[in-house]
Write a protein that holds these residues in place. Structure first.
Motif, PDB file in Angstrom:
ATOM      1  N   LYS A  24       0.847  -1.205   0.000  1.00 28.12           N
ATOM      2  CA  LYS A  24       0.000   0.000   0.000  1.00 28.12           C
ATOM      3  C   LYS A  24       0.877   1.248   0.000  1.00 28.12           C
ATOM      4  O   LYS A  24       0.458   2.328   0.432  1.00 28.12           O
ATOM      5  CB  LYS A  24      -0.920   0.018   1.235  1.00 28.12           C
ATOM      6  CG  LYS A  24      -1.906  -1.154   1.278  1.00 28.12           C
ATOM      7  CD  LYS A  24      -2.982  -1.012   0.227  1.00 28.12           C
ATOM      8  CE  LYS A  24      -3.976  -2.172   0.304  1.00 28.12           C
ATOM      9  NZ  LYS A  24      -4.919  -2.139  -0.841  1.00 28.12           N
ATOM     10  N   PHE A  71      -9.141   8.232   5.850  1.00 30.48           N
ATOM     11  CA  PHE A  71     -10.152   9.240   5.511  1.00 30.48           C
ATOM     12  C   PHE A  71     -11.552   8.623   5.355  1.00 30.48           C
ATOM     13  O   PHE A  71     -12.408   8.818   6.203  1.00 30.48           O
ATOM     14  CB  PHE A  71      -9.760  10.007   4.239  1.00 30.48           C
ATOM     15  CG  PHE A  71      -8.687  11.049   4.474  1.00 30.48           C
ATOM     16  CD1 PHE A  71      -8.977  12.230   5.136  1.00 30.48           C
ATOM     17  CD2 PHE A  71      -7.393  10.834   4.049  1.00 30.48           C
ATOM     18  CE1 PHE A  71      -7.990  13.193   5.370  1.00 30.48           C
ATOM     19  CE2 PHE A  71      -6.401  11.789   4.271  1.00 30.48           C
ATOM     20  CZ  PHE A  71      -6.699  12.966   4.931  1.00 30.48           C
ATOM     21  N   GLY A 114       0.642  13.619   4.056  1.00 31.82           N
ATOM     22  CA  GLY A 114       0.780  13.329   5.479  1.00 31.82           C
ATOM     23  C   GLY A 114       2.176  12.856   5.851  1.00 31.82           C
ATOM     24  O   GLY A 114       2.588  12.975   7.008  1.00 31.82           O
TER      25      GLY A 114
HETATM   26  N1  ACO Z   1      -4.124   5.692   0.444  1.00 33.80           N
HETATM   27  C1  ACO Z   1      -4.715   4.492   0.217  1.00 33.80           C
HETATM   28  N2  ACO Z   1      -4.208   3.549  -0.589  1.00 33.80           N
HETATM   29  C2  ACO Z   1      -3.042   3.843  -1.197  1.00 33.80           C
HETATM   30  C3  ACO Z   1      -2.380   5.060  -1.012  1.00 33.80           C
HETATM   31  C4  ACO Z   1      -2.968   6.014  -0.144  1.00 33.80           C
HETATM   32  N3  ACO Z   1      -2.392   7.192   0.142  1.00 33.80           N
HETATM   33  N4  ACO Z   1      -1.259   5.054  -1.749  1.00 33.80           N
HETATM   34  C5  ACO Z   1      -1.225   3.870  -2.369  1.00 33.80           C
HETATM   35  N5  ACO Z   1      -2.303   3.128  -2.035  1.00 33.80           N
HETATM   36  C6  ACO Z   1      -2.654   1.773  -2.465  1.00 33.80           C
HETATM   37  C7  ACO Z   1      -3.287   1.737  -3.846  1.00 33.80           C
HETATM   38  O1  ACO Z   1      -4.659   1.990  -3.754  1.00 33.80           O
HETATM   39  C8  ACO Z   1      -2.981   0.320  -4.268  1.00 33.80           C
HETATM   40  O2  ACO Z   1      -3.863  -0.540  -3.596  1.00 33.80           O
HETATM   41  P1  ACO Z   1      -4.401  -1.903  -4.314  1.00 33.80           P
HETATM   42  O3  ACO Z   1      -3.188  -2.722  -4.586  1.00 33.80           O
HETATM   43  O4  ACO Z   1      -5.318  -2.495  -3.317  1.00 33.80           O
HETATM   44  O5  ACO Z   1      -5.052  -1.443  -5.587  1.00 33.80           O
HETATM   45  C9  ACO Z   1      -1.599   0.083  -3.669  1.00 33.80           C
HETATM   46  O6  ACO Z   1      -1.445   1.031  -2.615  1.00 33.80           O
HETATM   47  C10 ACO Z   1      -0.480   0.309  -4.648  1.00 33.80           C
HETATM   48  O7  ACO Z   1      -0.647   1.588  -5.211  1.00 33.80           O
HETATM   49  P2  ACO Z   1      -0.409   1.889  -6.770  1.00 33.80           P
HETATM   50  O8  ACO Z   1      -1.074   3.186  -7.048  1.00 33.80           O
HETATM   51  O9  ACO Z   1      -0.822   0.709  -7.596  1.00 33.80           O
HETATM   52  O10 ACO Z   1       1.187   2.002  -6.801  1.00 33.80           O
HETATM   53  P3  ACO Z   1       2.130   2.785  -7.817  1.00 33.80           P
HETATM   54  O11 ACO Z   1       3.512   2.364  -7.453  1.00 33.80           O
HETATM   55  O12 ACO Z   1       1.671   2.597  -9.224  1.00 33.80           O
HETATM   56  O13 ACO Z   1       1.944   4.342  -7.478  1.00 33.80           O
HETATM   57  C11 ACO Z   1       1.802   6.164  -5.897  1.00 33.80           C
HETATM   58  C12 ACO Z   1       2.449   4.816  -6.273  1.00 33.80           C
HETATM   59  C13 ACO Z   1       2.211   7.236  -6.927  1.00 33.80           C
HETATM   60  C14 ACO Z   1       2.326   6.501  -4.517  1.00 33.80           C
HETATM   61  C15 ACO Z   1       0.259   6.036  -5.914  1.00 33.80           C
HETATM   62  O14 ACO Z   1      -0.120   4.877  -5.160  1.00 33.80           O
HETATM   63  C16 ACO Z   1      -0.427   7.230  -5.323  1.00 33.80           C
HETATM   64  O15 ACO Z   1      -0.625   8.213  -6.007  1.00 33.80           O
HETATM   65  N6  ACO Z   1      -0.808   7.153  -4.013  1.00 33.80           N
HETATM   66  C17 ACO Z   1      -1.473   8.244  -3.360  1.00 33.80           C
HETATM   67  C18 ACO Z   1      -0.463   9.323  -2.932  1.00 33.80           C
HETATM   68  C19 ACO Z   1      -1.186  10.461  -2.249  1.00 33.80           C
HETATM   69  O16 ACO Z   1      -1.604  11.387  -2.904  1.00 33.80           O
HETATM   70  N7  ACO Z   1      -1.351  10.340  -0.930  1.00 33.80           N
HETATM   71  C20 ACO Z   1      -2.171  11.217  -0.168  1.00 33.80           C
HETATM   72  C21 ACO Z   1      -1.446  12.470   0.181  1.00 33.80           C
HETATM   73  S1  ACO Z   1      -2.485  13.641   0.980  1.00 33.80           S
HETATM   74  C22 ACO Z   1      -2.464  13.192   2.611  1.00 33.80           C
HETATM   75  O17 ACO Z   1      -1.684  12.367   3.011  1.00 33.80           O
HETATM   76  C23 ACO Z   1      -3.340  13.940   3.543  1.00 33.80           C
END
Ligand code: ACO
Length: 269
Positions: A24, A71, A114
């Motif tokens: 994740k 969230f 975060g």
């Molecule tokens: N919350 C929940 N699930 C997440 C998060 C997250 N922040 N980041 C990754 N995951 C999960 C994905 O849903 C996926 O789950 P699944 O296998 O069950 O489908 C798994 O982790 C792998 O993620 P991918 O997107 O397939 O991995 P990839 O290496 O292609 O991309 C990346 C990585 C760019 C980090 C992408 O996962 C992403 O954009 N994550 C969200 C980043 C983000 O914006 N976080 C929130 C910031 S704001 C805050 O924290 C308040």
């Protein structure tokens, strides 16, 4: 079954703590936040731990908050659940900011939103050139909360902080270092060796002085010069009263024994 959300090994005085949800991308769910507080608690006063390093398993340091569990699922349970989840997350970041031992963020990969809370909480930060950072909150429609806005305003110039927060664009480790979000950036292959080198250097220092110094750096940032001067006198006197014979030993080895020079290195503990 409880997911093992945090991994940890202690080796030669260094506690290697890792976000451990690689599938994740190490995003922080409530279980991880609770476990991290327990791990920090277990390590803080151990005599065999002098420095704590925080890194991530797999390709991520931390992809920020878990959008599903932290969230969506928490919000579905109402305000009480939201406040509890916030306090669990903010709680361990705060604990880390004022940790009893020096702390180093070793940013091996993705670092989002975060994740800036624990990044800032660590005293020092070293990133892989290949690491990718973003305040991606704007990309999914919120402001950078959980302290993230405060972190970039404290560390970056106003223009860089504003650009970073408004665009949600990725920056790599090199740019993060240029912007002073981290101390240094270097190739991922060299990252652990460099962090080990810095941690080993810190292990040689007087631990009471390390704690007093790291707290002082954070505290005086918000003080006037005169208040800082007063605080620092009192902080040093408090440190002296903590059975801190090391300070006298440091003077003795320089003045009497002439075995080292404080300008060039550390006394022998
Ligand atoms: N919350 C929940 N699930 C997440 C998060 C997250 N922040 N980041 C990754 N995951 C999960 C994905 O849903 C996926 O789950 P699944 O296998 O069950 O489908 C798994 O982790 C792998 O993620 P991918 O997107 O397939 O991995 P990839 O290496 O292609 O991309 C990346 C990585 C760019 C980090 C992408 O996962 C992403 O954009 N994550 C969200 C980043 C983000 O914006 N976080 C929130 C910031 S704001 C805050 O924290 C308040």
């Amino acid at each position: 079954m409880t997911e093992e959300t945090v991994a940890c090994d202690v080796e030669n005085g260094i506690a290697w703590v890792r976000f451990n949800r690689p599938d994740k991308r190490n995003c922080m769910n409530p279980a991880l936040n609770r476990r991290m507080m327990e791990v920090l608690d277990e390590l803080e006063f151990r005599d065999d731990v002098g420095v704590l390093v925080l890194s991530g398993e797999g390709s991520a340091w931390s992809a920020g908050m878990d959008l599903k569990e932290y969230f969506r699922e928490t919000e579905a349970k109402g305000l009480g659940a939201i406040r509890k989840a916030q306090s669990e997350a903010y709680g361990w970041w705060r604990r880390l900011r004022w940790y009893g031992k020096p702390t180093i963020a070793m940013v091996n990969g993705w670092c989002f939103g975060g994740g800036y809370g624990p990044l800032f909480a660590c005293d020092l930060a070293f990133a892989a050139d290949e690491a990718q950072f973003a305040l991606s909150e704007i990309n999914w429609g919120i402001l950078p909360g959980g302290g993230a806005t405060k972190v970039v305003v404290d560390l970056l110039s106003m223009r860089d902080a504003m650009y970073h927060a408004l665009t949600g664009e990725l920056i790599d480790g090199r740019k993060a270092a240029a912007w002073k979000l981290v101390n240094e950036s270097l190739p991922l292959a060299d990252l652990k060796a460099r962090v080990t080198e810095v941690a080993t250097l810190l292990l040689k220092k007087n631990p009471i002085a390390l704690k007093a110094t790291k707290d002082a750096i954070r505290r005086v940032a918000e003080m006037t010069y005169d208040n800082a001067e007063d605080y620092l006198v009192r902080a040093q006197e408090a440190a002296n009263s903590h059975d801190n014979e090391g300070r006298k030993e440091g003077i003795r080895q320089f003045i009497d024994e002439k075995s080292y020079k404080p300008g060039l290195g550390t006394y022998d503990k």
